[in-house]
Design an enzyme around this catalytic site. Structure first.
Site, PDB file in Angstrom:
ATOM      1  N   GLU A 129      30.041  18.130  52.884  1.00 62.83           N
ATOM      2  CA  GLU A 129      29.089  19.209  52.635  1.00 62.83           C
ATOM      3  C   GLU A 129      29.502  19.862  51.321  1.00 62.83           C
ATOM      4  OE1 GLU A 129      27.260  23.283  54.663  1.00 62.83           O
ATOM      5  OE2 GLU A 129      28.914  22.233  55.645  1.00 62.83           O
ATOM      6  N   GLU A 222      22.395  32.104  53.817  1.00 61.75           N
ATOM      7  CA  GLU A 222      23.106  32.098  55.096  1.00 61.75           C
ATOM      8  C   GLU A 222      23.326  33.544  55.507  1.00 61.75           C
ATOM      9  OE1 GLU A 222      25.889  28.272  55.832  1.00 61.75           O
ATOM     10  OE2 GLU A 222      26.709  29.746  54.457  1.00 61.75           O
TER      11      GLU A 222
END
Length: 240
Positions: A129, A222
């Site tokens: 990621e 986020e």
């Protein structure tokens, strides 16, 4: 008699949506609400919507409020659907533009970031990621090392990529390796550059294999806690 040329602006679904995994498709993009961690909250919600689409540039917004818990609750994001599932070695560039703003109420814990995933195979499970943080709001990256005060320790400091200076953090989230590029200071609310430069850095300097497949390319916010209104006035990402 001259013929008039009309420019067709494609109709887009601007309906707000708030379901945990609600999304809307826009050709090469999808807007995902993605409240993947909402069970960590004692209360809260998030609503996202497309506001406009012109050519390959999309505008969208999300309003969220979360109380309780210390984990990420949601990742409202624009996902690129075209050009992915190819090997990194086959990609020459990933030009992107992202203009955004966020108004916060009270204390907010969040970040604004590109979020990319690679795999050993096309459409396979996540191996790496790669996050590129344009803002760090009282939050912090995943890291294999922390100092005595509990702060993440960078793997590499003061890397110059695409006109900004970054610290690189690395660690595992329990499922895959996470590389996070964080600005050494401030935020970048108007980014224009080649996202592939960050992948190139990892290939050249951190041993990430160019035979990995890029399986996901997203960009959004986020949200962990607090109340915020996040607005993207213009976003585009293309894989060449």
């Amino acid at each position: 008699m001259s013929r008039m040329h009309k420019h067709h602006v494609r109709a887009v679904d601007t309906t707000p949506f708030s379901g945990q995994y609600d999304s809307v498709n826009l050709g090469q993009y999808s807007l995902l609400n993605n409240l993947w961690g909402e069970n960590d909250a004692t209360s809260g919600s998030q609503t996202s919507q497309i506001t406009s689409m012109k050519g390959s540039t999309v505008a969208w917004k999300t309003n969220w409020t979360w109380t309780g818990g210390n984990q990420v609750k949601s990742f409202a994001n624009i996902q690129l659907n075209t050009g992915i599932n190819q090997q990194l070695s086959a990609i020459s560039s990933m030009p992107s533009t992202w203009h955004w703003s966020q108004s916060n109420t009270g204390t907010v814990v969040a970040d604004v970031a590109y979020d990319l995933f690679t795999s050993n195979t096309a459409g396979g499970s996540n191996v790496n990621e790669i996050m590129i943080w344009l803002a760090n709001v009282n939050s912090g990256p995943i890291s294999a090392h922390y100092n005595a005060m509990g702060q993440a320790v960078p793997l590499v400091e003061n890397i110059s990529i695409e006109g900004h200076t970054w610290n690189l953090y690395a660690g595992s989230n329990g499922y895959n390796q996470v590389y996070s590029f964080l600005l050494t200071s401030g935020t970048v609310k108007s980014f224009k550059g080649d996202v592939y430069s960050f992948l190139s850095y990892l290939i050249k300097n951190e041993g990430m294999s160019s035979s990995q497949y890029l399986i996901t390319a997203q960009a959004g916010t986020e949200a962990t806690s607090g109340t915020a209104k996040f607005t993207t006035s213009a976003y585009s990402l293309t894989i060449n």
